[in-house]
Design a protein around this motif. Structure first.
Motif, mmCIF file in Angstrom:
data_model
loop_
_atom_site.group_PDB
_atom_site.id
_atom_site.type_symbol
_atom_site.label_atom_id
_atom_site.label_comp_id
_atom_site.label_asym_id
_atom_site.label_seq_id
_atom_site.Cartn_x
_atom_site.Cartn_y
_atom_site.Cartn_z
ATOM 1 N N LEU A 56 0.852 -1.184 0.000
ATOM 2 C CA LEU A 56 0.000 0.000 0.000
ATOM 3 C C LEU A 56 0.888 1.234 0.000
ATOM 4 C CD1 LEU A 56 -3.041 0.901 0.433
ATOM 5 C CD2 LEU A 56 -2.485 1.013 2.876
ATOM 6 N N PHE A 57 0.564 2.180 -0.896
ATOM 7 C CA PHE A 57 1.309 3.443 -0.967
ATOM 8 C C PHE A 57 0.744 4.378 0.102
ATOM 9 C CE2 PHE A 57 2.008 7.498 -3.622
ATOM 10 C CZ PHE A 57 3.336 7.611 -3.259
ATOM 11 N N VAL A 58 1.602 4.855 0.985
ATOM 12 C CA VAL A 58 1.155 5.782 2.044
ATOM 13 C C VAL A 58 1.991 7.057 1.951
ATOM 14 C CG1 VAL A 58 0.222 4.106 3.705
ATOM 15 C CG2 VAL A 58 2.681 4.546 3.673
ATOM 16 N N PRO A 59 1.419 8.180 2.402
ATOM 17 C CA PRO A 59 2.143 9.445 2.241
ATOM 18 C C PRO A 59 3.446 9.507 3.023
ATOM 19 C CG PRO A 59 -0.148 9.850 2.909
ATOM 20 C CD PRO A 59 0.064 8.379 2.956
ATOM 21 N N THR A 60 3.478 8.875 4.198
ATOM 22 C CA THR A 60 4.680 8.981 5.047
ATOM 23 C C THR A 60 4.977 7.653 5.741
ATOM 24 O OG1 THR A 60 3.398 9.570 7.009
ATOM 25 C CG2 THR A 60 4.160 11.398 5.633
ATOM 26 N N GLY A 61 6.204 7.554 6.203
ATOM 27 C CA GLY A 61 6.586 6.386 6.991
ATOM 28 C C GLY A 61 5.786 6.317 8.274
ATOM 29 N N THR A 62 5.534 7.469 8.849
ATOM 30 C CA THR A 62 4.757 7.507 10.083
ATOM 31 C C THR A 62 3.369 6.916 9.856
ATOM 32 O OG1 THR A 62 5.976 9.455 10.813
ATOM 33 C CG2 THR A 62 3.828 9.082 11.854
ATOM 34 N N MET A 63 2.716 7.315 8.769
ATOM 35 C CA MET A 63 1.381 6.756 8.521
ATOM 36 C C MET A 63 1.463 5.249 8.257
ATOM 37 S SD MET A 63 -1.767 7.764 5.974
ATOM 38 C CE MET A 63 -1.988 9.441 6.507
ATOM 39 N N GLY A 64 2.537 4.818 7.601
ATOM 40 C CA GLY A 64 2.699 3.383 7.356
ATOM 41 C C GLY A 64 2.825 2.608 8.655
ATOM 42 N N ASN A 65 3.661 3.095 9.559
ATOM 43 C CA ASN A 65 3.826 2.411 10.847
ATOM 44 C C ASN A 65 2.519 2.420 11.640
ATOM 45 O OD1 ASN A 65 6.534 1.687 10.647
ATOM 46 N ND2 ASN A 65 7.274 3.606 11.523
ATOM 47 N N GLN A 66 1.877 3.579 11.691
ATOM 48 C CA GLN A 66 0.664 3.684 12.504
ATOM 49 C C GLN A 66 -0.466 2.830 11.926
ATOM 50 O OE1 GLN A 66 0.596 4.939 15.494
ATOM 51 N NE2 GLN A 66 2.746 5.499 15.230
ATOM 52 N N THR A 67 -0.529 2.761 10.613
ATOM 53 C CA THR A 67 -1.538 1.919 9.973
ATOM 54 C C THR A 67 -1.295 0.462 10.358
ATOM 55 O OG1 THR A 67 -1.751 3.475 8.146
ATOM 56 C CG2 THR A 67 -2.485 1.221 7.722
ATOM 57 N N GLY A 94 1.423 8.348 18.402
ATOM 58 C CA GLY A 94 0.450 7.669 17.526
ATOM 59 C C GLY A 94 -0.102 6.351 18.062
ATOM 60 N N PRO A 95 0.748 5.472 18.625
ATOM 61 C CA PRO A 95 0.187 4.197 19.112
ATOM 62 C C PRO A 95 -0.921 4.424 20.145
ATOM 63 C CG PRO A 95 2.569 4.037 18.975
ATOM 64 C CD PRO A 95 2.220 5.486 18.692
ATOM 65 N N ALA A 96 -0.753 5.456 20.995
ATOM 66 C CA ALA A 96 -1.783 5.754 22.001
ATOM 67 C C ALA A 96 -2.997 6.416 21.361
ATOM 68 C CB ALA A 96 -1.203 6.668 23.084
ATOM 69 N N ILE A 97 -2.745 7.281 20.385
ATOM 70 C CA ILE A 97 -3.857 8.046 19.805
ATOM 71 C C ILE A 97 -4.695 7.184 18.856
ATOM 72 C CG2 ILE A 97 -4.482 10.009 18.332
ATOM 73 C CD1 ILE A 97 -1.853 11.330 19.230
#
Ligand code: TLP
Length: 348
Positions: A56-67, A94-97
């Motif tokens: 899956l193409f995601v805008p950022t690494g952060t969104m990839g990890n959180q997803t 992010g993990p908490a949110i």
């Protein structure tokens, strides 16, 4: 200043002409409908590169990890990870949110976990706690100085985690650096893990984007989570086109970045006032300690900037330097000389 020598991060890399041409010519469609042919091609190509069924193409690494965290876990569960991992330090809680999970962190010197310590922290659900939902490994490990997992550790952790019914996610933002260091493929590194995120926008040089890869059903769920996080992009094939060029052309250039990092480390080790151990510089990230110079790292960073070299101080005594395709060996030599000049002037 005409051109800065930018050693702050590999995120600063600029898209090449080949990437810009590919962006110009990219065929696009609405990706929320699954109709962007360039994104579809990138997702197939990226999945194959890390040996997974889908990506899956995601805008950022952060969104990839959180997803990934959201897909793998349920609210209240625990994520076991290194205490200085990106998901703990730099993803805005992010993990908490987003997943409503807690992190159970392990302190390490080199950022690398092994089953000995993870195993003692795994716990199943009970009337008192939700138990372990996920193990997250970072490879290469950013804040530990670009360190790379011996592949047998990854395999061992995954074998034993799976026997306990716990999935493993790899933050492989720099998996191509890890692969170059180990001289194996990204697919070999990712084979034992359930999901892997890697960035197109760091050492590979694409302007934007990261990939999350895993099984077909994992990616189906990830697509929905990504939409919920606001990451459902439309005609983003213009970005995917640059990502495809990055994936095809850039991995071959990574060893040069590692050689430059090694050169920086060995040269800086000879600058009075700087402490750095070149033997632990495995990839493109290095941390130096300037406490003995008597100059604060923030001041050293400011003076370097005046001379056209950008490098981040991470504390009063430590700086991080990152090599990438937009800094040459000559640039690194210039940076070392400026650092020596600044510190010599200080002690006179
Ligand atoms: N790292 C950035 C900063 O956020 C610290 C950098 O300059 O190194 N995983 C790892 C291991 C990372 O180093 C990063 C970015 C990410 C994930 C997040 O990627 P983006 O910035 O695309 O969200």
């Amino acid at each position: 200043m005409d051109k800065f020598i930018d050693l702050r991060s590999d995120t600063v890399t600029k898209p090449t002409s080949a990437m810009r041409f590919a962006m110009l010519e990219a065929e696009v469609g609405d990706d929320v409908y699954g109709e962007d042919p360039t994104i579809n091609r990138l997702e197939r190509y990226a999945a194959d590169i890390v040996g997974k069924q889908a990506s899956l193409f995601v805008p950022t690494g952060t969104m990839g990890n959180q997803t990934a965290i959201c897909v793998h876990t349920r609210p209240g569960q625990e994520i076991i990870c290194d205490g200085r991992s990106h998901i703990v330090l730099y993803e805005m809680g992010g993990p908490a949110i987003f997943a409503a999970c807690v992190t159970r962190t392990i302190a390490t010197d080199d950022g690398l976990l092994d089953w000995g310590v993870i195993g003692s922290m795994i716990r199943g659900p009970s009337d008192h706690f939700q138990g372990t939902g996920l193990i997250a490994l970072e490879n290469s490990h950013n804040v530990a100085g670009g360190r790379v997992y011996p592949q047998e550790n990854v395999a061992d952790i995954c074998d034993k985690a799976h026997a306990e019914g716990v999935p493993v996610h790899m933050d492989g933002a720099r998996i191509f650096n890890a692969a170059a260091h180990l001289n194996i493929t990204p697919a070999e590194i990712a084979a034992p893990v359930d999901s892997v995120m890697f960035c197109l926008s760091k050492g590979l040089g694409a302007p934007v984007g990261s990939m999350l890869a895993g099984s077909r059903s994992f990616i189906e769920q990830a697509r929905r989570v990504r939409k919920g996080l606001g990451g459902g992009m439309r005609q983003a094939g213009v970005l995917a086109a640059a990502g495809l060029v990055a994936l095809k052309e850039s991995p071959a250039k990574i060893p040069a970045d590692h050689a430059n990092a090694q050169y920086l480390a060995t040269s800086l080790a000879n600058v009075p006032g700087i402490v750095i151990d070149p033997s632990i510089v495995e990839t493109n990230i290095l941390f130096l300690d300037c406490a003995q110079s008597g100059m604060e790292a923030f001041e050293l960073s400011r003076r370097l900037r005046e001379k056209g070299v950008l490098a981040n101080a991470v504390s009063a005594t430590r700086m991080r330097l990152v090599t990438h395709r937009d800094v040459s060996h000559e640039d690194c030599a210039v940076a070392v000389n400026f650092m020596r000049d600044i510190l010599n002037a200080r002690t006179i």
